[in-house]
Design a protein around this motif. Structure first.
Motif, PDB file in Angstrom:
ATOM      1  N   VAL A  17       0.842  -1.205   0.000  1.00  0.00           N
ATOM      2  CA  VAL A  17       0.000   0.000   0.000  1.00  0.00           C
ATOM      3  C   VAL A  17       0.875   1.251   0.000  1.00  0.00           C
ATOM      4  O   VAL A  17       0.651   2.182  -0.783  1.00  0.00           O
ATOM      5  N   ALA A  18       1.890   1.274   0.851  1.00  0.00           N
ATOM      6  CA  ALA A  18       2.780   2.441   0.924  1.00  0.00           C
ATOM      7  C   ALA A  18       3.514   2.649  -0.402  1.00  0.00           C
ATOM      8  O   ALA A  18       3.618   3.783  -0.887  1.00  0.00           O
ATOM      9  N   ALA A  19       4.012   1.573  -0.991  1.00  0.00           N
ATOM     10  CA  ALA A  19       4.752   1.680  -2.257  1.00  0.00           C
ATOM     11  C   ALA A  19       3.858   2.218  -3.367  1.00  0.00           C
ATOM     12  O   ALA A  19       4.284   3.082  -4.152  1.00  0.00           O
ATOM     13  N   ILE A  20       2.636   1.728  -3.436  1.00  0.00           N
ATOM     14  CA  ILE A  20       1.706   2.182  -4.471  1.00  0.00           C
ATOM     15  C   ILE A  20       1.349   3.648  -4.262  1.00  0.00           C
ATOM     16  O   ILE A  20       1.323   4.440  -5.214  1.00  0.00           O
ATOM     17  N   ARG A  21       1.112   4.052  -3.016  1.00  0.00           N
ATOM     18  CA  ARG A  21       0.792   5.461  -2.738  1.00  0.00           C
ATOM     19  C   ARG A  21       1.967   6.372  -3.086  1.00  0.00           C
ATOM     20  O   ARG A  21       1.777   7.431  -3.679  1.00  0.00           O
ATOM     21  N   LEU A  22       3.169   5.964  -2.713  1.00  0.00           N
ATOM     22  CA  LEU A  22       4.353   6.783  -3.018  1.00  0.00           C
ATOM     23  C   LEU A  22       4.548   6.918  -4.536  1.00  0.00           C
ATOM     24  O   LEU A  22       4.878   7.989  -5.029  1.00  0.00           O
ATOM     25  N   PHE A  35      10.210  -4.935 -11.460  1.00  0.00           N
ATOM     26  CA  PHE A  35      10.030  -6.144 -10.650  1.00  0.00           C
ATOM     27  C   PHE A  35       9.385  -5.775  -9.315  1.00  0.00           C
ATOM     28  O   PHE A  35       8.447  -6.441  -8.851  1.00  0.00           O
ATOM     29  N   HIS A  36       9.863  -4.716  -8.700  1.00  0.00           N
ATOM     30  CA  HIS A  36       9.303  -4.176  -7.447  1.00  0.00           C
ATOM     31  C   HIS A  36       7.804  -3.940  -7.607  1.00  0.00           C
ATOM     32  O   HIS A  36       6.993  -4.408  -6.816  1.00  0.00           O
ATOM     33  N   ASP A  37       7.441  -3.210  -8.677  1.00  0.00           N
ATOM     34  CA  ASP A  37       6.033  -2.886  -8.896  1.00  0.00           C
ATOM     35  C   ASP A  37       5.194  -4.143  -9.112  1.00  0.00           C
ATOM     36  O   ASP A  37       4.071  -4.247  -8.604  1.00  0.00           O
ATOM     37  N   PHE A  55       4.619  -5.980  -5.685  1.00  0.00           N
ATOM     38  CA  PHE A  55       3.650  -5.303  -4.831  1.00  0.00           C
ATOM     39  C   PHE A  55       2.249  -5.301  -5.443  1.00  0.00           C
ATOM     40  O   PHE A  55       1.257  -5.238  -4.719  1.00  0.00           O
ATOM     41  N   ALA A  56       2.140  -5.390  -6.748  1.00  0.00           N
ATOM     42  CA  ALA A  56       0.828  -5.406  -7.399  1.00  0.00           C
ATOM     43  C   ALA A  56       0.127  -6.749  -7.273  1.00  0.00           C
ATOM     44  O   ALA A  56      -1.093  -6.821  -7.404  1.00  0.00           O
ATOM     45  N   ASP A  57       0.879  -7.808  -7.001  1.00  0.00           N
ATOM     46  CA  ASP A  57       0.287  -9.150  -6.951  1.00  0.00           C
ATOM     47  C   ASP A  57       1.007 -10.015  -5.913  1.00  0.00           C
ATOM     48  O   ASP A  57       1.757 -10.921  -6.245  1.00  0.00           O
ATOM     49  N   GLN A  58       0.758  -9.715  -4.640  1.00  0.00           N
ATOM     50  CA  GLN A  58       1.431 -10.452  -3.569  1.00  0.00           C
ATOM     51  C   GLN A  58       0.890 -11.867  -3.382  1.00  0.00           C
ATOM     52  O   GLN A  58       1.459 -12.639  -2.628  1.00  0.00           O
TER      53      GLN A  58
END
Length: 153
Positions: free
Chosen positions: A41-46, A86-88, A91-94
């Motif tokens: 959530v934090a990564a997506i918001r940032l 890769f990071h994105d 986090f998009a599909d944990q």
């Protein structure tokens, strides 16, 4: 009795994963774990806020059995120039973080899967992930996500 204080957050270096301008005074260092839902959530918001972010691993096997392997996988992707994609994708599909899903991600990102496999098991990758964790602990990180300001040299 002496003061119990944390070490400062290490300054940003050329080896860090930076999204945005590393000279941005509003830069945030994010210590995170790819298996942590709050980190996603934090990564997506940032990302959506176009914040300048430095990503550092805070992967603890005791918190999640896939935390360290996922950190190693991200570093292996970084060696092929694909850390942020890769990071994105992680986090998009944990829900899909086992090896077959990682290989699929590599293929979709155009990575060499054989090289990815070799790199993610390398000592250099293990040392990189361990360094981030150690530096985070010294800086007082206890939970993920931790959003901190780096020290200024």
């Amino acid at each position: 009795m002496g003061d119990l204080t944390s070490a400062p957050v290490p300054p940003v270096t050329d080896s860090d994963h930076v999204r945005g301008d590393a000279q941005d005074p509003e830069l945030v260092v994010m210590y995170a774990d790819f298996s942590c839902p709050r980190c996603a959530v934090a990564a997506i918001r940032l990302r959506d806020e176009d914040a300048t972010v430095v990503f550092r691993h805070f992967a603890l096997k005791a918190r999640h059995p896939r935390a360290v392997p996922l950190a190693h996988a991200a570093e292996a992707a970084a060696l092929q120039g694909a850390f942020w994609p890769f990071h994105d994708s992680l986090f998009a599909d944990q829900g899909r973080i086992d090896d077959p899903h990682l290989w699929d991600r590599c293929e979709r990102l155009g990575l060499d899967v054989g090289r990815f496999e070799t790199d993610r098991r390398s000592e250099a990758v293990a040392q990189r992930v361990a360094r981030d964790l150690r530096d985070g602990m010294r800086a007082g990180v206890a939970n993920t996500p931790a959003l901190l300001r780096p020290s200024v040299d």
